[in-house]
Design an enzyme around this catalytic site. Structure first.
Site, PDB file in Angstrom:
ATOM      1  N   ALA A 162       6.694  84.428  -4.544  1.00 17.10           N
ATOM      2  CA  ALA A 162       5.742  84.397  -3.440  1.00 17.10           C
ATOM      3  C   ALA A 162       5.399  82.972  -3.014  1.00 17.10           C
ATOM      4  O   ALA A 162       5.137  82.719  -1.835  1.00 17.10           O
ATOM      5  CB  ALA A 162       4.476  85.161  -3.815  1.00 17.10           C
ATOM      6  N   THR A 163       5.396  82.034  -3.956  1.00 15.23           N
ATOM      7  CA  THR A 163       5.085  80.644  -3.590  1.00 15.23           C
ATOM      8  C   THR A 163       6.103  80.111  -2.592  1.00 15.23           C
ATOM      9  O   THR A 163       5.744  79.486  -1.583  1.00 15.23           O
ATOM     10  CB  THR A 163       5.029  79.757  -4.844  1.00 15.23           C
ATOM     11  OG1 THR A 163       3.902  80.129  -5.636  1.00 15.23           O
ATOM     12  CG2 THR A 163       4.901  78.283  -4.471  1.00 15.23           C
ATOM     13  N   ASN A 206      -6.374  87.530  -6.347  1.00 16.14           N
ATOM     14  CA  ASN A 206      -5.795  87.543  -7.686  1.00 16.14           C
ATOM     15  C   ASN A 206      -6.809  87.286  -8.787  1.00 16.14           C
ATOM     16  O   ASN A 206      -6.584  87.663  -9.942  1.00 16.14           O
ATOM     17  CB  ASN A 206      -4.663  86.513  -7.788  1.00 16.14           C
ATOM     18  CG  ASN A 206      -5.091  85.118  -7.387  1.00 16.14           C
ATOM     19  OD1 ASN A 206      -5.554  84.904  -6.261  1.00 16.14           O
ATOM     20  ND2 ASN A 206      -4.950  84.157  -8.283  1.00 16.14           N
ATOM     21  N   GLN A 233      -0.825  90.847  -4.898  1.00 22.44           N
ATOM     22  CA  GLN A 233      -1.588  91.750  -5.758  1.00 22.44           C
ATOM     23  C   GLN A 233      -1.727  93.150  -5.168  1.00 22.44           C
ATOM     24  O   GLN A 233      -2.181  94.064  -5.851  1.00 22.44           O
ATOM     25  CB  GLN A 233      -2.980  91.158  -6.028  1.00 22.44           C
ATOM     26  CG  GLN A 233      -2.980  89.817  -6.727  1.00 22.44           C
ATOM     27  CD  GLN A 233      -2.534  89.891  -8.188  1.00 22.44           C
ATOM     28  OE1 GLN A 233      -2.610  90.939  -8.817  1.00 22.44           O
ATOM     29  NE2 GLN A 233      -2.073  88.771  -8.721  1.00 22.44           N
ATOM     30  N   SER A 281       5.791  89.336  -4.520  1.00 23.42           N
ATOM     31  CA  SER A 281       6.450  88.877  -5.737  1.00 23.42           C
ATOM     32  C   SER A 281       6.786  90.066  -6.621  1.00 23.42           C
ATOM     33  O   SER A 281       5.970  90.981  -6.778  1.00 23.42           O
ATOM     34  CB  SER A 281       5.526  87.908  -6.487  1.00 23.42           C
ATOM     35  OG  SER A 281       6.143  87.423  -7.657  1.00 23.42           O
ATOM     36  N   HIS A 303       7.306  90.268  -9.972  1.00 24.73           N
ATOM     37  CA  HIS A 303       6.772  90.409 -11.331  1.00 24.73           C
ATOM     38  C   HIS A 303       5.319  90.871 -11.366  1.00 24.73           C
ATOM     39  O   HIS A 303       4.772  91.117 -12.437  1.00 24.73           O
ATOM     40  CB  HIS A 303       6.956  89.112 -12.131  1.00 24.73           C
ATOM     41  CG  HIS A 303       6.003  88.008 -11.801  1.00 24.73           C
ATOM     42  ND1 HIS A 303       4.922  87.694 -12.584  1.00 24.73           N
ATOM     43  CD2 HIS A 303       6.000  87.116 -10.784  1.00 24.73           C
ATOM     44  CE1 HIS A 303       4.285  86.656 -12.071  1.00 24.73           C
ATOM     45  NE2 HIS A 303       4.920  86.285 -10.975  1.00 24.73           N
ATOM     46  N   THR A 305      22.522  81.036  -3.323  1.00 26.59           N
ATOM     47  CA  THR A 305      23.131  82.285  -3.762  1.00 26.59           C
ATOM     48  C   THR A 305      22.075  83.197  -4.360  1.00 26.59           C
ATOM     49  O   THR A 305      21.347  82.816  -5.283  1.00 26.59           O
ATOM     50  CB  THR A 305      24.220  82.012  -4.807  1.00 26.59           C
ATOM     51  OG1 THR A 305      25.210  81.156  -4.242  1.00 26.59           O
ATOM     52  CG2 THR A 305      24.869  83.307  -5.284  1.00 26.59           C
ATOM     53  N   CYS A 342      -2.450  80.395 -12.643  1.00 27.06           N
ATOM     54  CA  CYS A 342      -1.989  79.183 -11.967  1.00 27.06           C
ATOM     55  C   CYS A 342      -2.922  78.001 -12.218  1.00 27.06           C
ATOM     56  O   CYS A 342      -2.527  76.851 -12.124  1.00 27.06           O
ATOM     57  CB  CYS A 342      -1.881  79.434 -10.468  1.00 27.06           C
ATOM     58  SG  CYS A 342      -0.834  80.824 -10.065  1.00 27.06           S
TER      59      CYS A 342
END
Length: 358
Positions: free
Chosen positions: A72-73, A140, A168, A184, A186, A222, A304
């Protein structure tokens, strides 16, 4: 050990792991092909990537395209740095650092305030020339759910694009109102190292890096078929289980709220994802608490910002002083959290706090 840090990351779903394995083949296998190669193995890998793209897109609004990224960043940076319009970026005070720091780095930040409940009112005034509005759907740190429909309309009326950090929210609730959405894998039981930027049809961005332009000429490099397949499988599972997962989380929330009845809740109890329980106790030494509860995995703030020694910018934005922010903890739970384990872990935390005389 009991894992209660679902906002930082989530356990990999067995279905996602299984989907990844074929594309991790070694010598003798057929799954290690480059998805950008024209031969049979490449085409097979490309088909896996496109299936995953469709599975992720099913959790996002119609009328857009999914651009895979490393997370996401990167998706947020692509969205913000790729905007052609040079106006201001109006961003909420409780955005993830990827949004706030990028807006600051570009010298275009205009901060939108939040109230004591952690909600960002869409009636706020915007700068005279606004190119982008960024308000996350679910915070978050405190889990508050923002009025993104209102903000999307507000941005449109100002002639600006609306970027939603949907990290989230993805797989937990519909994400329907935005021009760009960053997600994201994960955070919904997929693998780390992959995310996506959803772009509404008609939204144009400048590439932010040069190279092969493999992802719609916007993102070079890739792609990993294994990571894409894992993300896609996790998204498909979330689509199928959204109601079941939400009911389980609600039961966990209600029990945890009962156990922590005399702790103060940070942020709204109603306009909130109930898998996020951010609490505080006056005078609590959180560093000592975490040391005394080593078998309970929870957070003193967002992952973070952990270790920075700075109070949470989110908790400060909702009006807590340094002491209040530093006496707060975050418990996060979800699909694979067992009720009995949650109860035992909560009691461990409460007993450790009692040892401090709290």
């Amino acid at each position: 050990m009991t894992y209660l840090d679902y906002q930082a990351t989530t356990p990999l779903a067995p279905e996602a792991r299984a989907a990844m394995l074929r594309w991790l083949d070694g010598p003798g296998g057929t799954g290690f092909g480059n998805p950008h190669s024209p031969h049979k193995m490449g085409r097979q890998a490309a088909a896996a990537v496109e299936l995953a793209r469709d599975q992720v897109a099913a959790l996002l609004p119609p009328g857009g395209r999914v651009i895979f990224t490393s997370g996401a960043t990167e998706a947020i940076n692509l969205a913000m740095r790729g905007i052609v319009d040079k106006g201001a970026f109006a961003v909420s005070a409780i955005e993830h650092a990827a949004v706030l720091d990028t807006a600051e780095a570009l010298g275009r930040a205009h901060i939108l305030s939040v109230d004591g409940e952690g909600l960002c009112d869409a009636a706020q005034e915007l700068p005279g020339k606004t190119a982008l509005v960024a308000v996350m759907q679910v915070n978050n740190e405190i889990g508050t759910i923002q009025p993104t429909r209102d903000w999307h309309e507000r941005a449109k009326a100002a002639g600006a694009l609306f970027l939603c950090d949907g990290v989230q929210a993805l797989g937990k609730m519909p994400i329907t109102h935005a021009d760009m959405i960053a997600v994201s894998a994960h955070k919904l039981h997929g693998p780390k190292g992959i995310g996506a930027l959803w772009l509404r049809d008609g939204v144009e961005l400048n590439p932010t890096q040069t190279g092969g332009g493999q992802e719609a000429d916007l993102r070079s490099g890739t792609l990993s078929p294994a990571l894409c397949a894992g993300f896609g499988a996790a998204a498909k599972l979330a689509t199928e289980r959204m109601g079941e997962d939400a009911a389980h989380v609600e039961a966990l929330w209600n029990r945890a709220r009962d156990i922590f009845a005399d702790w103060e809740l940070n942020g709204s109890a109603e306009a909130r994802w109930h898998g996020n329980l951010n609490l505080r106790k006056e005078g609590l030494d959180v560093a000592r608490l975490m040391s005394d509860c080593r078998d309970v995995m929870f957070s003193a703030g967002s992952a973070c910002a952990s270790g920075s020694g700075r109070p949470s910018h989110v908790l400060k934005a909702i009006g807590l002083d340094d002491a209040g922010a530093k006496s707060s903890i975050r418990l996060g739970f979800g699909r694979y959290t067992d009720m009995g384990n949650l109860e035992d872990a909560a009691k461990t935390v409460i007993n450790a706090a009692a040892q401090q005389g709290i």
